[in-house]
Design a protein around this motif. Sequence first.
Motif, PDB file in Angstrom:
ATOM      1  N   VAL A  28     -23.590   2.127 -16.734  1.00 50.97           N
ATOM      2  CA  VAL A  28     -23.124   2.273 -18.061  1.00 50.97           C
ATOM      3  C   VAL A  28     -23.741   3.312 -18.966  1.00 50.97           C
ATOM      4  O   VAL A  28     -23.084   3.998 -19.612  1.00 50.97           O
ATOM      5  N   ARG A  29     -25.076   3.397 -18.861  1.00 48.07           N
ATOM      6  CA  ARG A  29     -25.795   4.351 -19.573  1.00 48.07           C
ATOM      7  C   ARG A  29     -25.504   5.768 -19.181  1.00 48.07           C
ATOM      8  O   ARG A  29     -25.048   6.696 -20.038  1.00 48.07           O
ATOM      9  N   CYS A  30     -25.066   5.894 -17.781  1.00 50.98           N
ATOM     10  CA  CYS A  30     -24.726   7.498 -17.517  1.00 50.98           C
ATOM     11  C   CYS A  30     -23.283   7.653 -18.093  1.00 50.98           C
ATOM     12  O   CYS A  30     -23.016   8.851 -18.415  1.00 50.98           O
ATOM     13  N   LEU A  31     -22.532   6.657 -18.157  1.00 48.81           N
ATOM     14  CA  LEU A  31     -21.042   6.819 -18.370  1.00 48.81           C
ATOM     15  C   LEU A  31     -21.289   7.286 -19.957  1.00 48.81           C
ATOM     16  O   LEU A  31     -20.413   7.769 -20.533  1.00 48.81           O
ATOM     17  N   GLY A  32     -21.977   6.375 -20.681  1.00 50.60           N
ATOM     18  CA  GLY A  32     -22.376   6.524 -22.123  1.00 50.60           C
ATOM     19  C   GLY A  32     -22.678   7.989 -22.518  1.00 50.60           C
ATOM     20  O   GLY A  32     -22.218   8.610 -23.500  1.00 50.60           O
ATOM     21  N   GLU A  33     -23.503   8.577 -21.606  1.00 50.01           N
ATOM     22  CA  GLU A  33     -23.766  10.005 -21.836  1.00 50.01           C
ATOM     23  C   GLU A  33     -22.846  10.958 -21.812  1.00 50.01           C
ATOM     24  O   GLU A  33     -22.756  12.042 -22.340  1.00 50.01           O
ATOM     25  N   ARG A  34     -21.809  10.699 -20.712  1.00 50.72           N
ATOM     26  CA  ARG A  34     -20.731  11.393 -20.507  1.00 50.72           C
ATOM     27  C   ARG A  34     -19.638  11.495 -21.709  1.00 50.72           C
ATOM     28  O   ARG A  34     -19.194  12.486 -22.203  1.00 50.72           O
ATOM     29  N   VAL A  35     -19.783  10.252 -22.189  1.00 55.90           N
ATOM     30  CA  VAL A  35     -18.746  10.061 -23.524  1.00 55.90           C
ATOM     31  C   VAL A  35     -19.347  10.895 -24.601  1.00 55.90           C
ATOM     32  O   VAL A  35     -18.683  11.613 -25.247  1.00 55.90           O
ATOM     33  N   ARG A  36     -20.594  10.921 -24.719  1.00 59.45           N
ATOM     34  CA  ARG A  36     -21.361  11.611 -25.902  1.00 59.45           C
ATOM     35  C   ARG A  36     -21.589  12.879 -25.667  1.00 59.45           C
ATOM     36  O   ARG A  36     -21.157  13.733 -26.755  1.00 59.45           O
TER      37      ARG A  36
END
Length: 260
Positions: free
Chosen positions: A41-49
């Motif tokens: 989830v954190r890695c996905l959030g990084e891609r989103v940002r």
Amino acid sequence: MSSNLSPIDTAKFVAAKRAVDFVEDGMRVGLGTGSTAAWMVRCLGERVREEGLRIAGVPTSTRTAELARQVGIRVISLDEARWLDLTIDGADEFDMDLNLIKGGGGAHLQEKIVATASDQMIVITDPSKQVEHLGSFPLPVEVIPFGWQTSKALIEETLASLEVLGQTSALRMNGEAPFVTDEGNHIIDLYLQRIGNPRQLSMVLNQIPGVVENGLFIDICDKVVIGHQDGRVEVIDINEGTHDEGLVEFAETENLFSDI
């Protein structure tokens, strides 16, 4: 590698980092629950940002939903999504047929619903979770609170006729009180040691009155991404029959996950 990460955390992180590469713009993504899924989830959030990745996430627990919102992922319900492109989740055990035991975190009911409503399920894990036969990890069975002791007795009686080595079961506790799932149910953990026929066991357990769902995921997982502490990542694809290996690198100072 970041010196802030333990070897097991490094393995989880690189598996998560590789798995989110399969997520594409516009996808509806099932978000698993547990310590390994939290890295994803954190890695996905990084891609989103950082990349402007546009996705909608369907979480499998309240704690995953909170984390997803925290890192900037748009959260929707499964009813809103109706069908998902991909689910990424962890596992407590997997065999070479990519059958799984899940539910160590108590979210396997929502996890199974979300995974089966997806075109593809990817499991992120480390080498310690791979087994020849399922059963070393306790198998969770979610039951409704009403008559749970009767359900437990029926489960134990049923196990006597199935291909398992152990037949011990226990109500999962949270301190001095029974553990309660997001749906308000209890969990009975089965200590089976070895499961000879996971498909049969799953079907039989779910026919017992009071049982809501069990933690066996049969023919649901499509890929397993295995992270190693040295940064190596293996990707096993059961449908393509492939087993690839690569290396995930990240900055020496990278420590995006210190609060997990």
